[in-house]
Design an enzyme around this catalytic site. Structure first.
Site, short mmCIF file in Angstrom:
data_model
loop_
_atom_site.label_atom_id
_atom_site.label_comp_id
_atom_site.label_asym_id
_atom_site.label_seq_id
_atom_site.Cartn_x
_atom_site.Cartn_y
_atom_site.Cartn_z
N GLU A 1 -32.79 -19.57 55.61
CA GLU A 1 -31.48 -19.55 54.97
C GLU A 1 -30.49 -18.86 55.91
O GLU A 1 -30.85 -17.94 56.65
CB GLU A 1 -31.53 -18.80 53.64
N ASP B 1 -41.25 -4.17 64.45
CA ASP B 1 -40.38 -4.21 65.64
C ASP B 1 -38.97 -3.79 65.22
O ASP B 1 -37.99 -4.48 65.47
CB ASP B 1 -40.37 -5.61 66.25
#
Length: 285
Positions: free
Chosen positions: A82, A191
């Site tokens: 999206e 991360d």
């Protein structure tokens, strides 16, 4: 990806494709369709990286703790998400971010690792455990994070005698360094640097580009400090919601080391000195 393939995947015709920044490694574009829908396309690798990223986003989404882009379609060489419009930070943005990150970290699993290996940047990240690694965090962290990156550094020509000697010393003390922080495995972004979150249209935090696994939550928090980009409000709100065990700051260099070694392998010798500095700090050498 050409227009015909996109039309087949989306089930509607794209009318525009605009290139945008997509982190350090991906070719990213915003796709607009004739029906008025917008999607975010990532491509540029054909090694399954994007499928692994999709699984990580879906794992984070299941926590219901923080917004992540919804996975629309994924394949071996592409990921369609999206499209989230960028907004302006709310005044309490980092306080809210800290509280939501604490909720993410309260999601647990039966053991360390993940059901599949994935990637951190473009580097393979080993998550599939064997033997004691599932329930022994120092062992998991040594084998799957530090030792793996060191072996890559050897292969890439960055592991001189000094680095090898310090890594050997670290192996003998790592368990002692980490032993005071035993906790159940926590769901990690993996991360979490300043380029891997965004602000949505309502001013709230969104996590992107994960390297998901279940590990020690201090590892996520350490990564936020490698390059900056996070306000002190985040850490204050996090501590209020989910206090860390004493000594977290002393363990932080051990978690920074993984990412510095990864950057050494990805980007070269400019990260060598930082790796040596962290190793000396950890081993008192």
């Amino acid at each position: 990806m050409n227009k015909d393939k996109l039309t087949k995947i989306l089930g509607e015709e794209p009318v525009s494709m605009s290139s945008v920044g997509g982190g350090c490694i991906a070719d990213s574009q915003v796709i607009s369709t004739r029906a008025g829908q917008k999607y975010f396309l990532k491509q540029g690798f054909s090694n399954g990286l994007f499928e692994k990223e999709a699984h990580g986003l879906e794992e984070l989404a299941r926590s219901n703790a923080i917004r992540v882009p919804k996975v629309m379609f994924s394949g071996e060489d592409f990921l369609i998400l999206e499209h989230i419009e960028s907004g302006i930070k709310r005044t309490d943005f980092f306080m809210e971010f800290g509280r939501r990150l604490a909720l993410v970290h309260q999601q647990s699993a039966k053991g360390f690792g993940f059901f599949e290996d994935n990637f951190i940047g473009s580097t393979p990240q080993k998550n599939i455990v064997s033997g004691e690694e599932e329930n022994n965090w120092p062992l998991f962290y040594w084998n799957k994070r530090i030792l793996y990156q060191f072996r890559l550094a050897e292969k890439n020509g960055y592991a001189d005698a000094t680095l090898a000697s310090l890594i050997a010393k670290l192996e003998s003390v790592l368990e002692k360094i980490l032993k005071e922080s035993e906790e159940p495995p926590a769901l990690l972004h993996g991360d979490l640097w300043g380029g891997n979150y965004m602000i949505d249209e309502t001013g709230n935090p969104v996590l992107i580009d994960p390297a998901v696994y279940y590990g020690h939550r201090e590892a996520d928090l350490a990564m936020t400090k490698l390059f900056g980009g996070f306000s002190a409000d985040l850490y204050r709100a996090y501590e209020e919601a989910y206090p860390l065990k004493p000594g977290a700051s002393k363990r932080e260099p051990a978690y920074l080391l993984y990412h510095v070694l990864n950057h050494l392998n990805l980007f070269g010798s400019s990260y060598y000195g930082q790796a040596i500095q962290l190793l000396r700090q950890l081993t008192k050498a």
